[in-house]
Write a protein that holds these residues in place. Structure first.
Motif, short mmCIF file in Angstrom:
data_model
loop_
_atom_site.label_atom_id
_atom_site.label_comp_id
_atom_site.label_asym_id
_atom_site.label_seq_id
_atom_site.Cartn_x
_atom_site.Cartn_y
_atom_site.Cartn_z
N ASN A 259 -5.31 2.92 8.15
CA ASN A 259 -4.37 1.88 8.58
C ASN A 259 -3.36 1.57 7.49
O ASN A 259 -2.16 1.40 7.75
N ALA A 260 -3.85 1.48 6.25
CA ALA A 260 -2.95 1.17 5.13
C ALA A 260 -1.95 2.30 4.93
O ALA A 260 -0.75 2.06 4.70
N ARG A 261 -2.43 3.56 4.99
CA ARG A 261 -1.52 4.70 4.80
C ARG A 261 -0.45 4.75 5.88
O ARG A 261 0.73 4.97 5.60
N LYS B 185 8.87 4.04 2.44
CA LYS B 185 8.90 3.82 0.99
C LYS B 185 7.55 4.20 0.40
O LYS B 185 6.53 4.19 1.09
N PRO B 186 7.52 4.54 -0.89
CA PRO B 186 6.24 4.86 -1.53
C PRO B 186 5.38 3.61 -1.66
O PRO B 186 5.87 2.48 -1.66
N GLY B 187 4.08 3.81 -1.77
CA GLY B 187 3.17 2.69 -1.93
C GLY B 187 1.86 3.13 -2.51
O GLY B 187 1.63 4.32 -2.79
N GLU B 188 0.97 2.17 -2.74
CA GLU B 188 -0.33 2.45 -3.34
C GLU B 188 -1.44 1.89 -2.45
O GLU B 188 -1.28 0.86 -1.80
N ILE B 189 -2.56 2.60 -2.48
CA ILE B 189 -3.79 2.13 -1.82
C ILE B 189 -4.90 2.22 -2.85
O ILE B 189 -5.08 3.27 -3.48
N GLU B 190 -5.61 1.12 -3.03
CA GLU B 190 -6.66 1.09 -4.04
C GLU B 190 -7.96 0.58 -3.42
O GLU B 190 -7.96 -0.39 -2.66
N ASP C 271 3.29 12.97 0.63
CA ASP C 271 2.85 12.49 -0.69
C ASP C 271 3.54 11.20 -1.09
O ASP C 271 3.93 11.00 -2.25
N ALA C 272 3.70 10.27 -0.11
CA ALA C 272 4.38 9.00 -0.39
C ALA C 272 3.41 7.93 -0.84
O ALA C 272 3.83 6.87 -1.31
N THR D 255 -0.08 -1.83 -0.90
CA THR D 255 1.20 -2.47 -1.20
C THR D 255 2.15 -2.35 0.00
O THR D 255 3.37 -2.30 -0.18
N GLY D 256 1.57 -2.30 1.21
CA GLY D 256 2.38 -2.15 2.41
C GLY D 256 3.08 -3.43 2.82
O GLY D 256 3.12 -4.43 2.08
#
Length: 473
Positions: free
Chosen positions: A367-369, A377-382, A336-337, A399-400
C-alpha cells in the motif's frame, strides 16, 4: 381484565386513580379538621346569643325556655366571663363527667388535626368542654359543654360527601389522563412497535425503514435513532449478502488457482537445478512466493467454509521475514522510485505465524509503495521493530501523501477503507483481522502530508490455540 392491567394504559389508569385518591386524602384531613373547628365555633356563637338573650332578661328565664335555648345552641351548659366575672348563664344536667377540654384560642393547626382525627374514629359519646373568644367582644371568654356524638355524626356525613366527591373527581381525572396518555404516548409507541415488527419481516427492504413523524420530542428522537439503526442494519445486510456472493466466487477461483499454482510450483522446483546463476538465485524466491500463493488459496477456501485455522505460532527471526517482504516489493518497483529501509535487530526473535505476518507486512508495504508511486515522486518505506516486557512491536512507515479522509474514517472496514483509487478496501481489514487472531492489534499512528505510519503490537503472552500450544513468551 388481567391483560388490560398488564398494559401501559391499564397501569397508568390505576396509578392515576391511586395518586389522585392519595391527593384527596391529603386534602380530606385538613378539611375534616376545618369542619370540626367551624362546628365548634358555631356552637360557641349560638351559645353566646342564647346567653345574651338570658342576660337581657336579667337572667330570669323559665326552665322550659332555658332548655329550648340550650337545644337550639346544641350545648348542655354555657359559661360566660364578663367584667372579670365568670357566670354560669345556661345549664342543664350533664349525663357523665367531662372527658376533655378544648381551648380553640390556643390550639395550633397540628392540635386541630390531631383532635379531629381522634374524635372522628372514637365511637363513644363523650362530654367535652370547649373554650373560645366571644364574638363582637361581648365578654372575655365563653365556655360550653356538649356531647361529641352529634359532632361525630356531622363529621362522618361531611367525610362521606368529601369521599364521594373525591372518588368522582379521581375517576374523571384518571379517565381524562388515560385517554390523553393513550392518544399522546401509547398510540405512538404502538406505531413504533408496529414499524419495528414490519421492518423485522424484511430488513433488506429499504422501504420499510421508519420515517419519523412523532410530535413528542422523546418519541421523535427514538424514531430518528431507530431510523439510523435500521439504515445501518439494511446496509450491513446488503454488504453481507454481497460478501457471501463474492466469497462463493472467490472460493471457486481459489480452487482453480491453487491447481494452477501447484503446477507452477513443480516447474519452479526444477529451476533450482538451472545452470544460469540468475535463475538459480531467483528460484528460491519464486518457490517461496508460489508457496505463499498456494497457502493463500487454501486459506481462502478454508475461510469460505468458515473453517479458517487459528495462527500457528512459532519462533523465528523477524529480520529474515522483513527482508523477504522488502525484497518482494523491491522487485515489484520497476521504476526504483522507492527506497526500502529495515531497522529490525538481527537477533530479534518473535513468536507468531510467519505466513500470516508476512501477509500483513506485505500488505502494508505494498500500500505504501503504491501510494508513493501514485505521486510520481521518490519516497522511502521503513520497517522497524523492537520489544518491551509485554509485547513485540513493528512499525511500518512511509513518506507518501497520507491517507484520504474517507480511508481514515473507515480504515479497517471491508470495501470502505480503500486508500487508493481502484482499491476495494480489503487489505487493511484482512491485516487487522490476522493481527487480532494473534491477540494483538493493528493501529494507525499518524497519517498526514509527511507520510503514514502503522503500528503492530503482538503480545508475548498468548492464549493456547490448541492442546499442544501453551501460553509462552
Amino acid at each position: 381484565m388481567r391483560t388490560f392491567l398488564n398494559t401501559l394504559s391499564g397501569r397508568f389508569l390505576i396509578l392515576t386513580t391511586v395518586f389522585v385518591m392519595l391527593a384527596e386524602v391529603l386534602i380530606f384531613v385538613p378539611s375534616i379538621s376545618r369542619f370540626r373547628e367551624d362546628y365548634l365555633l358555631l356552637r360557641l356563637e349560638r351559645a353566646q346569643i342564647a346567653s345574651l338573650a338570658t342576660l337581657a332578661n336579667d337572667g330570669m328565664v323559665s326552665p322550659q325556655l332555658e332548655k329550648e335555648l340550650l337545644t337550639n345552641a346544641g350545648v348542655l351548659n354555657v359559661v360566660l366571663r364578663r367584667n372579670a366575672v365568670r357566670q354560669l348563664v345556661l345549664s342543664s344536667p350533664i349525663p357523665q363527667p367531662i372527658y376533655t377540654t378544648y381551648d380553640l384560642r390556643t390550639d395550633t393547626t397540628f392540635d386541630l388535626v390531631r383532635d379531629a382525627l381522634a374524635e372522628f374514629f372514637d365511637p363513644h359519646n363523650r362530654i367535652i368542654r370547649v373554650i373560645g373568644n366571644p364574638t363582637k367582644d361581648a365578654g372575655q371568654q365563653i365556655e360550653v359543654t356538649l356531647e361529641s356524638a352529634p359532632m361525630r355524626r356531622a363529621m362522618i356525613d361531611y367525610g362521606l360527601r368529601i369521599f364521594l366527591l373525591s372518588a368522582v373527581i379521581s375517576v374523571m381525572t384518571a379517565l381524562l389522563l388515560f385517554f390523553a396518555v393513550r392518544r399522546l404516548m401509547v398510540v405512538p409507541i404502538r406505531k413504533l412497535v408496529h414499524h419495528m415488527s414490519d421492518y423485522a419481516e424484511a430488513p433488506e427492504d429499504a422501504r420499510r425503514v421508519i420515517e419519523p413523524s412523532a410530535s413528542i420530542m422523546e418519541l421523535r428522537e427514538a424514531e430518528e435513532a431507530l431510523k439510523s439503526l435500521q439504515k445501518q442494519l439494511t446496509g450491513a445486510l446488503r454488504q453481507k449478502e454481497r460478501l457471501a456472493q463474492l466469497g462463493g466466487a472467490v472460493a471457486k477461483i481459489s480452487h482453480d488457482l491453487r491447481n494452477i499454482l501447484t503446477t507452477a510450483q513443480l516447474f519452479a522446483d526444477r529451476m533450482e537445478n538451472s545452470d544460469d546463476p540468475g535463475v538459480a538465485r531467483a528460484a528460491p524466491k519464486l518457490i517461496g512466493s508460489l508457496g505463499r500463493a498456494v497457502n493463500l488459496c487454501e486459506g481462502t477456501l478454508a475461510f469460505g467454509k468458515a473453517e479458517e485455522p487459528p495462527p500457528t505460532l512459532a519462533r523465528f527471526a523477524l529480520k529474515t521475514l522483513v527482508d523477504d517482504v522488502i525484497e518482494g516489493e523491491r522487485m515489484a518497483d520497476s521504476e526504483d522510485a522507492v527506497t526500502f529501509l529495515s531497522d529490525v535487530p538481527p537477533g530479534l526473535m518473535i513468536r507468531a505465524d510467519s505466513e500470516q505476518l508476512y501477509r500483513v507486512l506485505s500488505n502494508l508495504v505494498r500500500n505504501a509503495r503504491q501510494a508513493i508511486a501514485a505521486t510520481g515522486k521518490p519516497g522511502e518505506i521503513e520497517i522497524g521493530a523492537g520489544e518491551d516486557e509485554i509485547a513485540w512491536w513493528i512499525k511500518a512507515g512511509d513518506t507518501g501523501p497520507g491517507l484520504p479522509p474517507k480511508a481514515k474514517e473507515h480504515l479497517f472496514t471491508p470495501f470502505q477503507g480503500g486508500a487508493r483509487k481502484g482499491g476495494i478496501g480489503l487489505g487493511l481489514a484482512i491485516s487487522a483481522e490476522l493481527v487480532r487472531g494473534h491477540g494483538g492489534r493493528l493501529e494507525l499512528l499518524r497519517s498526514d502530508e509527511d507520510g503514514t505510519e502503522f503500528l503492530i503490537r503482538l503480545p508475548k503472552m498468548t492464549v493456547a490455540t490448541d492442546s499442544t500450544d501453551i501460553a509462552a513468551k
